[in-house]
Motif scaffolding. Structure first.
Motif, PDB file in Angstrom:
ATOM      1  N   UNK A  37       0.830  -1.205   0.000  1.00  0.00           N
ATOM      2  CA  UNK A  37       0.000   0.000   0.000  1.00  0.00           C
ATOM      3  C   UNK A  37       0.864   1.254   0.000  1.00  0.00           C
ATOM      4  N   UNK A  38       1.934   1.262   0.799  1.00  0.00           N
ATOM      5  CA  UNK A  38       2.803   2.435   0.869  1.00  0.00           C
ATOM      6  C   UNK A  38       3.474   2.707  -0.475  1.00  0.00           C
ATOM      7  N   UNK A  39       3.973   1.646  -1.115  1.00  0.00           N
ATOM      8  CA  UNK A  39       4.646   1.816  -2.406  1.00  0.00           C
ATOM      9  C   UNK A  39       3.650   2.259  -3.470  1.00  0.00           C
ATOM     10  N   UNK A  40       2.500   1.624  -3.514  1.00  0.00           N
ATOM     11  CA  UNK A  40       1.483   1.951  -4.517  1.00  0.00           C
ATOM     12  C   UNK A  40       1.012   3.395  -4.348  1.00  0.00           C
ATOM     13  N   UNK A  41       0.756   3.776  -3.111  1.00  0.00           N
ATOM     14  CA  UNK A  41       0.263   5.124  -2.849  1.00  0.00           C
ATOM     15  C   UNK A  41       1.313   6.169  -3.206  1.00  0.00           C
ATOM     16  N   UNK A  42       2.580   5.901  -2.856  1.00  0.00           N
ATOM     17  CA  UNK A  42       3.646   6.851  -3.183  1.00  0.00           C
ATOM     18  C   UNK A  42       3.782   7.019  -4.686  1.00  0.00           C
ATOM     19  N   UNK A  43       3.612   5.937  -5.423  1.00  0.00           N
ATOM     20  CA  UNK A  43       3.705   6.013  -6.884  1.00  0.00           C
ATOM     21  C   UNK A  43       2.594   6.870  -7.472  1.00  0.00           C
ATOM     22  N   UNK A  44       1.487   6.955  -6.765  1.00  0.00           N
ATOM     23  CA  UNK A  44       0.359   7.765  -7.224  1.00  0.00           C
ATOM     24  C   UNK A  44       0.335   9.143  -6.567  1.00  0.00           C
ATOM     25  N   UNK A  45       1.370   9.463  -5.794  1.00  0.00           N
ATOM     26  CA  UNK A  45       1.434  10.753  -5.150  1.00  0.00           C
ATOM     27  C   UNK A  45       0.442  10.900  -4.008  1.00  0.00           C
ATOM     28  N   UNK A  46       0.113   9.794  -3.361  1.00  0.00           N
ATOM     29  CA  UNK A  46      -0.858   9.823  -2.281  1.00  0.00           C
ATOM     30  C   UNK A  46      -0.204   9.305  -0.996  1.00  0.00           C
ATOM     31  N   UNK A  47      -0.859   9.542   0.117  1.00  0.00           N
ATOM     32  CA  UNK A  47      -0.329   9.132   1.421  1.00  0.00           C
ATOM     33  C   UNK A  47      -1.058   7.891   1.905  1.00  0.00           C
ATOM     34  N   UNK A  48      -0.308   6.817   2.114  1.00  0.00           N
ATOM     35  CA  UNK A  48      -0.913   5.608   2.664  1.00  0.00           C
ATOM     36  C   UNK A  48      -1.446   5.875   4.072  1.00  0.00           C
ATOM     37  N   UNK A  49      -0.739   6.704   4.818  1.00  0.00           N
ATOM     38  CA  UNK A  49      -1.178   7.039   6.176  1.00  0.00           C
ATOM     39  C   UNK A  49      -2.558   7.690   6.152  1.00  0.00           C
ATOM     40  N   UNK A 374      -3.904 -10.366  -1.954  1.00  0.00           N
ATOM     41  CA  UNK A 374      -4.573  -9.495  -0.994  1.00  0.00           C
ATOM     42  C   UNK A 374      -3.858  -8.155  -0.874  1.00  0.00           C
ATOM     43  N   UNK A 375      -2.524  -8.186  -0.847  1.00  0.00           N
ATOM     44  CA  UNK A 375      -1.753  -6.946  -0.711  1.00  0.00           C
ATOM     45  C   UNK A 375      -1.961  -6.035  -1.918  1.00  0.00           C
ATOM     46  N   UNK A 376      -1.914  -6.617  -3.104  1.00  0.00           N
ATOM     47  CA  UNK A 376      -2.087  -5.821  -4.319  1.00  0.00           C
ATOM     48  C   UNK A 376      -3.518  -5.291  -4.410  1.00  0.00           C
ATOM     49  N   UNK A 377      -4.481  -6.157  -4.125  1.00  0.00           N
ATOM     50  CA  UNK A 377      -5.866  -5.714  -4.213  1.00  0.00           C
ATOM     51  C   UNK A 377      -6.165  -4.640  -3.173  1.00  0.00           C
ATOM     52  N   UNK A 378      -5.644  -4.808  -1.961  1.00  0.00           N
ATOM     53  CA  UNK A 378      -5.874  -3.808  -0.929  1.00  0.00           C
ATOM     54  C   UNK A 378      -5.329  -2.446  -1.316  1.00  0.00           C
TER      55      UNK A 378
END
Length: 388
Positions: A37-49, A374-378
């Protein structure tokens, strides 16, 4: 334990040691989900937190923790979203954690959610171990941690807290600890409306235990008193909050139903959901989604029926049955149904039993693959529509 009666199990030495493989595997699966989630969100310029702590229901919980009840959002279509729809235990815990630490209410909610998810995983293990044995108990925990929507278990949401309370209440029921079972049912009723499922499990187990003991001429006054006290405690949480909402809204016992109606939510026996599914078949692309929904519902029903055929204990069947019925028969928020089914962990017991029969290497491959999916889908889910 394979029959439908409630048994008093002997104490199990080294409870945490017995659960350790399950808890470590669960923690690894959830850590993988958070990293992706952290990596995916960072790639999209978003905050996983932010996705975990400050969107959707998490915002409502944090606001209640900080300001109390009373916030209402009126939508252009006339819907009235009141924070009274959210039960108070999670906001209370957020306020408590924020008061004794430097954490914000949102981060306190995340902390409670993460700790509760571990307590829930342990609770799933002890119940599954009683019903299926230790190996299958480990498998049940791992399966619960790699569900497609398992990322919700790591959010500032109430699903993990509720599942922890429900699982440990079921364990207390299965081991004859009636007062503990009732107290945990009370707390579950302060967490989510589906706390009714825990109350039902406690009451059914207590009544059948009393009838069985009376027929056999066993039991004593002290045991009957503890059983009665557990039954008395169980519904107090949910009933107390619903009555308080009714008093606050001036509508009496119907007040909470009015609040839910403002969110266009309620219980209609599955009619609205059936119409929603049927509408998917109006065109070819959406028909695939409709077929997936039909197969998903059929799988849930099959798992429940299989659990009954495997003679799961009656309180376990009652609990999972009520959770499933309330999730599938809610009249709105159809995209939330997978999330609402998260507490119905006994549905996984037939799959856990099958997984436990595999060689360890094959079981690890299955769980590892499911964890990756599950990790990718989440990560995809939370960066998209997310859990409503």
């Amino acid at each position: 334990m394979t029959d439908l009666e409630t048994h008093v199990a002997p104490p199990r030495p080294g409870a945490l040691r017995r659960a350790a493989p399950a808890l470590l595997g669960y923690a690894a699966a959830r850590l993988l989900g958070l990293l992706v989630l952290a990596v995916w969100s960072a790639a999209r310029g978003r905050s996983a937190h932010t996705l975990l702590t400050a969107r959707w229901d998490a915002l409502w919980y944090a606001r209640i923790a900080g300001l109390g009840y009373g916030h209402v959002v009126r939508l252009p279509n006339g819907d009235v979203h009141s924070d009274l729809a959210f039960f108070p235990l999670l906001p209370w815990l957020e306020r408590l954690v924020a008061a004794v630490t430097p954490l914000s209410y949102a981060d306190a909610g995340l902390t409670v959610g993460l700790l509760a998810s571990l307590a829930a995983a342990w609770g799933v293990f002890v119940v599954a171990e009683l019903v299926l044995g230790r190996r299958a108990g480990i498998c049940a925990v791992l399966l619960w941690g790699v569900l497609p929507v398992a990322v919700v278990q790591s959010m500032a949401y109430s699903e993990s807290l509720f599942t922890a309370l429900a699982a440990w209440s079921l364990y207390a029921v299965l081991t004859g600890r009636w007062v503990t079972a009732g107290a945990l049912a009370l707390l579950s009723g302060l967490t989510r409306p589906v706390g009714a499922a825990v109350v039902a499990a406690v009451w059914v187990a207590a009544v059948t235990s009393f009838v069985r003991n009376r027929s056999a001429g066993t039991g004593d006054g002290a045991q009957n008193l503890r059983r009665a006290l557990g039954m008395l405690l169980a519904p107090l949480g949910a009933a107390g909050y619903v009555l308080w909402v009714g008093h606050r809204t001036g509508r009496g016992p119907l007040g909470y139903l009015d609040v839910q109606a403002g969110w266009r939510n309620g219980f209609d026996g599955g009619y609205a959901f059936a119409r929603f599914v049927a509408a998917r078949f109006a065109s070819f692309p959406s028909a695939l989604a409709g077929l997936g929904l039909v197969l998903g519902v059929a799988a849930v029903i099959w798992l429940y029926v299989t659990g009954a055929r495997q003679r799961q204990p009656l309180p376990v069947l009652v609990y999972s049955g009520v959770v499933t019925a309330l999730a599938l028969c809610a009249s709105s928020y159809f995209g939330s149904k997978p999330r609402l089914l998260l507490p119905a962990f006994p549905l996984l017991f037939p799959l856990a039993a099958a997984l436990a029969r595999l060689r360890t290497s094959r079981a690890a491959l299955v769980v590892g693959g499911a964890a990756a999916v599950s990790a990718v889908y989440g990560a995809f889910w939370l960066n998209g529509s997310g859990p409503p």
